[in-house]
Write a protein that holds these residues in place. Structure first.
Motif, PDB file in Angstrom:
ATOM      1  N   PHE A  46       3.782   7.101  -4.135  1.00 25.52           N
ATOM      2  CA  PHE A  46       2.868   6.076  -3.655  1.00 25.52           C
ATOM      3  C   PHE A  46       1.659   6.746  -3.021  1.00 25.52           C
ATOM      4  O   PHE A  46       1.793   7.453  -2.004  1.00 25.52           O
ATOM      5  CB  PHE A  46       3.556   5.173  -2.629  1.00 25.52           C
ATOM      6  CG  PHE A  46       4.744   4.428  -3.171  1.00 25.52           C
ATOM      7  CD1 PHE A  46       4.584   3.195  -3.774  1.00 25.52           C
ATOM      8  CD2 PHE A  46       6.016   4.968  -3.099  1.00 25.52           C
ATOM      9  CE1 PHE A  46       5.677   2.497  -4.277  1.00 25.52           C
ATOM     10  CE2 PHE A  46       7.112   4.293  -3.593  1.00 25.52           C
ATOM     11  CZ  PHE A  46       6.941   3.051  -4.186  1.00 25.52           C
ATOM     12  N   SER A  58      -0.595   5.206  -1.463  1.00 32.79           N
ATOM     13  CA  SER A  58      -0.927   4.416  -0.271  1.00 32.79           C
ATOM     14  C   SER A  58       0.067   4.735   0.849  1.00 32.79           C
ATOM     15  O   SER A  58       0.936   5.611   0.726  1.00 32.79           O
ATOM     16  CB  SER A  58      -0.898   2.927  -0.617  1.00 32.79           C
ATOM     17  OG  SER A  58       0.376   2.553  -1.091  1.00 32.79           O
ATOM     18  N   TYR A 107       2.384   2.840   1.883  1.00 32.03           N
ATOM     19  CA  TYR A 107       3.627   2.087   1.720  1.00 32.03           C
ATOM     20  C   TYR A 107       4.813   3.040   1.591  1.00 32.03           C
ATOM     21  O   TYR A 107       4.765   4.031   0.858  1.00 32.03           O
ATOM     22  CB  TYR A 107       3.541   1.195   0.486  1.00 32.03           C
ATOM     23  CG  TYR A 107       4.850   0.530   0.122  1.00 32.03           C
ATOM     24  CD1 TYR A 107       5.392  -0.483   0.905  1.00 32.03           C
ATOM     25  CD2 TYR A 107       5.563   0.950  -1.014  1.00 32.03           C
ATOM     26  CE1 TYR A 107       6.599  -1.074   0.569  1.00 32.03           C
ATOM     27  CE2 TYR A 107       6.759   0.351  -1.347  1.00 32.03           C
ATOM     28  CZ  TYR A 107       7.279  -0.663  -0.555  1.00 32.03           C
ATOM     29  OH  TYR A 107       8.475  -1.247  -0.887  1.00 32.03           O
ATOM     30  N   SER A 126       8.584  -3.646  -6.671  1.00 32.47           N
ATOM     31  CA  SER A 126       8.171  -4.926  -6.077  1.00 32.47           C
ATOM     32  C   SER A 126       8.809  -5.079  -4.708  1.00 32.47           C
ATOM     33  O   SER A 126      10.031  -5.281  -4.605  1.00 32.47           O
ATOM     34  CB  SER A 126       8.582  -6.092  -6.982  1.00 32.47           C
ATOM     35  OG  SER A 126       8.031  -5.944  -8.278  1.00 32.47           O
ATOM     36  N   ASP A 170       2.605  -5.689  -6.257  1.00 31.96           N
ATOM     37  CA  ASP A 170       3.486  -4.806  -7.013  1.00 31.96           C
ATOM     38  C   ASP A 170       2.840  -3.424  -7.123  1.00 31.96           C
ATOM     39  O   ASP A 170       1.614  -3.310  -7.228  1.00 31.96           O
ATOM     40  CB  ASP A 170       3.745  -5.354  -8.421  1.00 31.96           C
ATOM     41  CG  ASP A 170       4.595  -6.609  -8.388  1.00 31.96           C
ATOM     42  OD1 ASP A 170       5.316  -6.804  -7.407  1.00 31.96           O
ATOM     43  OD2 ASP A 170       4.511  -7.406  -9.359  1.00 31.96           O
ATOM     44  N   TYR A 171       3.670  -2.421  -7.119  1.00 29.56           N
ATOM     45  CA  TYR A 171       3.203  -1.047  -7.298  1.00 29.56           C
ATOM     46  C   TYR A 171       3.583  -0.606  -8.715  1.00 29.56           C
ATOM     47  O   TYR A 171       4.771  -0.496  -9.050  1.00 29.56           O
ATOM     48  CB  TYR A 171       3.806  -0.130  -6.246  1.00 29.56           C
ATOM     49  CG  TYR A 171       3.328  -0.446  -4.851  1.00 29.56           C
ATOM     50  CD1 TYR A 171       2.208   0.183  -4.327  1.00 29.56           C
ATOM     51  CD2 TYR A 171       3.983  -1.396  -4.069  1.00 29.56           C
ATOM     52  CE1 TYR A 171       1.748  -0.117  -3.047  1.00 29.56           C
ATOM     53  CE2 TYR A 171       3.529  -1.707  -2.793  1.00 29.56           C
ATOM     54  CZ  TYR A 171       2.408  -1.062  -2.292  1.00 29.56           C
ATOM     55  OH  TYR A 171       1.949  -1.375  -1.043  1.00 29.56           O
ATOM     56  N   ARG A 212       2.081   7.511 -10.898  1.00 30.96           N
ATOM     57  CA  ARG A 212       1.291   7.182  -9.712  1.00 30.96           C
ATOM     58  C   ARG A 212       1.336   5.664  -9.550  1.00 30.96           C
ATOM     59  O   ARG A 212       0.776   4.923 -10.364  1.00 30.96           O
ATOM     60  CB  ARG A 212      -0.153   7.659  -9.887  1.00 30.96           C
ATOM     61  CG  ARG A 212      -1.060   7.332  -8.712  1.00 30.96           C
ATOM     62  CD  ARG A 212      -2.497   7.711  -9.031  1.00 30.96           C
ATOM     63  NE  ARG A 212      -3.420   7.283  -8.009  1.00 30.96           N
ATOM     64  CZ  ARG A 212      -3.843   8.035  -7.001  1.00 30.96           C
ATOM     65  NH1 ARG A 212      -3.408   9.275  -6.906  1.00 30.96           N
ATOM     66  NH2 ARG A 212      -4.689   7.568  -6.112  1.00 30.96           N
ATOM     67  N   LEU A 213       2.026   5.195  -8.523  1.00 28.75           N
ATOM     68  CA  LEU A 213       2.277   3.769  -8.330  1.00 28.75           C
ATOM     69  C   LEU A 213       1.105   3.148  -7.588  1.00 28.75           C
ATOM     70  O   LEU A 213       0.978   3.265  -6.360  1.00 28.75           O
ATOM     71  CB  LEU A 213       3.587   3.556  -7.578  1.00 28.75           C
ATOM     72  CG  LEU A 213       4.827   4.111  -8.297  1.00 28.75           C
ATOM     73  CD1 LEU A 213       6.038   4.084  -7.385  1.00 28.75           C
ATOM     74  CD2 LEU A 213       5.110   3.325  -9.557  1.00 28.75           C
ATOM     75  N   GLU A 214       0.222   2.494  -8.355  1.00 33.61           N
ATOM     76  CA  GLU A 214      -0.965   1.859  -7.790  1.00 33.61           C
ATOM     77  C   GLU A 214      -0.648   0.413  -7.401  1.00 33.61           C
ATOM     78  O   GLU A 214       0.087  -0.288  -8.112  1.00 33.61           O
ATOM     79  CB  GLU A 214      -2.102   1.867  -8.811  1.00 33.61           C
ATOM     80  CG  GLU A 214      -2.580   3.249  -9.225  1.00 33.61           C
ATOM     81  CD  GLU A 214      -3.440   3.882  -8.152  1.00 33.61           C
ATOM     82  OE1 GLU A 214      -3.759   3.185  -7.173  1.00 33.61           O
ATOM     83  OE2 GLU A 214      -3.794   5.069  -8.297  1.00 33.61           O
ATOM     84  N   PRO A 215      -1.207  -0.072  -6.299  1.00 30.47           N
ATOM     85  CA  PRO A 215      -0.962  -1.470  -5.902  1.00 30.47           C
ATOM     86  C   PRO A 215      -1.727  -2.447  -6.789  1.00 30.47           C
ATOM     87  O   PRO A 215      -2.900  -2.242  -7.099  1.00 30.47           O
ATOM     88  CB  PRO A 215      -1.461  -1.508  -4.451  1.00 30.47           C
ATOM     89  CG  PRO A 215      -2.464  -0.404  -4.365  1.00 30.47           C
ATOM     90  CD  PRO A 215      -2.006   0.661  -5.312  1.00 30.47           C
ATOM     91  N   ARG A 216      -1.058  -3.489  -7.204  1.00 34.48           N
ATOM     92  CA  ARG A 216      -1.657  -4.553  -8.004  1.00 34.48           C
ATOM     93  C   ARG A 216      -1.154  -5.894  -7.511  1.00 34.48           C
ATOM     94  O   ARG A 216       0.028  -6.033  -7.168  1.00 34.48           O
ATOM     95  CB  ARG A 216      -1.320  -4.409  -9.492  1.00 34.48           C
ATOM     96  CG  ARG A 216      -1.947  -3.184 -10.155  1.00 34.48           C
ATOM     97  CD  ARG A 216      -1.599  -3.134 -11.610  1.00 34.48           C
ATOM     98  NE  ARG A 216      -2.130  -1.935 -12.246  1.00 34.48           N
ATOM     99  CZ  ARG A 216      -1.913  -1.599 -13.515  1.00 34.48           C
ATOM    100  NH1 ARG A 216      -1.164  -2.386 -14.275  1.00 34.48           N
ATOM    101  NH2 ARG A 216      -2.432  -0.504 -14.018  1.00 34.48           N
TER     102      ARG A 216
END
Length: 447
Positions: free
Chosen positions: A74, A76, A78, A114, A121-122, A163-167
């Motif tokens: 992550f 971010s 989070y 989630s 959601d990431y 790479r888990l981006e926030p959406r």
């Protein structure tokens, strides 16, 4: 008395010197003691050596029936609470894979995390964003089992770190990203031409220019000019009314008013200007003195190779050899798209410029098999080239065998080209009289 005083003064003087000499000696001893104390205090504590483990390394390859581990991070702030006592409050993790992965092996995957108490959601993908950067290593996950003293190494999924981006949940960002990857055929052709001009070899540049020259007829600017010219053409309505839909000819380009057989079906209209350089294989074989085998070339060509050795003019020899090569590519193209001849032509390589032309002229986009009309047109091209090769007096026995047809069926194709069939000494020959006279459609009377 004087002696006593002198001796006293000497003794006092000596005692003072002894005190002075003893004073700094004591001080030096104290300093040495202090230095010794400081050196003892400053010595670092001995470091504990790490425990060495002798483990057996076991590499587990990726298995198709088992999902490999996925690794993501992550960017971010989070932090997922995976150790929450309530399982319902733990984040939900989902993995999406391409449905045609077993067939195409594209490696397209998505990892979605989630959180329960958020509408975000990431999402991490293996085909966009950071995953598209050049990668010069392979990733794997290692698990050490101290009880069995084994280190198991497993490759990670898609060899990518997600790479888990926030959406925002419910948005169509993924659909938009997928739509960006679609490129039209025209844009792909322009990009390929640009890469050829910048980084291509001389051979690829020549092929690109010749392909561009062949596709000029599809240029929208030329189509506009053609539309303007067609407006100024006068149409003979009486001639159109006299024709019927049954008289449509499925033959190569021809000249009905030609005075010689060579002009009736012009060779330059069949083998275009940019294609002559790609049909020089037989000419090169003959020039090098190598044999032309029946496994690679049709029997019509093999039975007429001796003509090339008898011709003295290089231009005439090169023209006939090019006709033989073109016949070979047409016959092999027909075999590649038929049920009975696919195995014999599987290893044959048709030049790209000719293969593209054959696809647009003889094949249908909806099916891999050739339709009956397209097969008839291809056979007409082959027969016209055989007429050119045999000086417009050819025996159809060899070419009927190559086309996997009977001579009786081939007679109908010759007649539709305007040929006449003659029998001499129990041999059948096809000739081409001029001007061309095509068979008229027979109209049956209704009862």
């Amino acid at each position: 008395m004087r002696e006593d005083e002198e001796t006293r003064t000497k003794k006092e003087h000596e005692s003072q010197q002894e005190q002075e000499t003893e004073g700094p000696k004591k001080k030096n001893k104290k300093r040495k003691k202090d230095k010794a104390n400081t050196t003892i205090d400053e010595q670092p504590e001995p470091e504990l050596e790490p425990e060495r483990v002798k483990a057996k390394v076991q590499f587990i390859p990726e298995q198709p029936n088992k999902a490999p581990p996925l690794v993501g991070y992550f960017p971010s702030i989070y932090k997922p609470d995976v150790d929450h006592p309530d399982e319902e409050m733990r984040p939900k993790v989902r993995v999406y894979r391409n449905m045609n992965e077993k067939k195409n092996r594209t490696g397209r995957m998505e990892l979605v995390v989630s959180p329960r108490d958020s509408s975000v959601d990431y999402v991490g993908t293996s085909y966009s964003g950071e995953a598209m950067a050049p990668q010069f290593c392979h990733y794997a996950v290692g698990v050490l089992d101290r009880n069995t003293q084994t280190l198991k190494i497993v490759p990670i999924a898609a060899n990518k770190i997600f790479r888990l981006e926030p959406r925002v949940r419910g948005s169509d960002v993924a659909d938009k990203d997928a739509g960006k990857g679609e490129i039209s055929a025209e844009v792909q052709a322009n990009m390929k031409a640009m890469l050829d001009t910048r980084y291509g070899t001389k051979k690829s540049l020549r092929q690109s220019k010749k392909m561009h020259a062949l596709n000029k007829e599809n240029d929208p600017e030329s189509q506009k000019d053609l539309a303007l010219k067609m407006k100024s053409v006068k149409i003979n309505k009486e001639a159109l009314e006299s024709t019927t839909s049954d008289t449509v000819l499925n033959v190569p380009p021809y000249d009905a008013n030609a005075t010689t057989p060579q002009q009736a079906y012009p060779l330059d209209k069949i083998i275009l200007k940019g294609e002559w350089d790609f049909v020089q294989d037989i000419f090169n074989h003959v020039s090098a003195g190598s044999e032309v085998t029946s496994d690679a070339y049709p029997s019509f060509v093999c039975n007429r190779i001796h003509k090339l050795r008898e011709i003295q003019d290089d231009v005439e020899k090169q023209t006939l050899a090019s006709i033989f090569s073109y016949i070979t590519h047409l016959v092999k193209f027909k075999d590649q798209h038929s049920m009975d001849g696919g195995a014999s032509a599987k290893q044959h390589r048709i030049p790209k410029i000719l293969h593209q032309k054959f696809l647009t002229s003889f094949s249908d986009a909806e099916s891999k098999r050739l339709s009956d009309d397209k097969i008839h047109l291809l056979i007409s091209y082959v027969l016209v080239l055989t007429l050119h090769a045999d000086d417009f007096r050819t025996n159809p026995t060899d070419i009927a065998k190559d086309l996997r047809m009977s001579e009786f069926k081939l007679r109908d194709h010759f007649e539709k080209l305007g040929c006449k069939l003659l029998r001499e000494k129990n041999m059948l020959y096809a000739t081409l009289p001029v001007p061309l006279q095509f068979p008229k459609a027979i109209q049956r009377r209704r009862r």
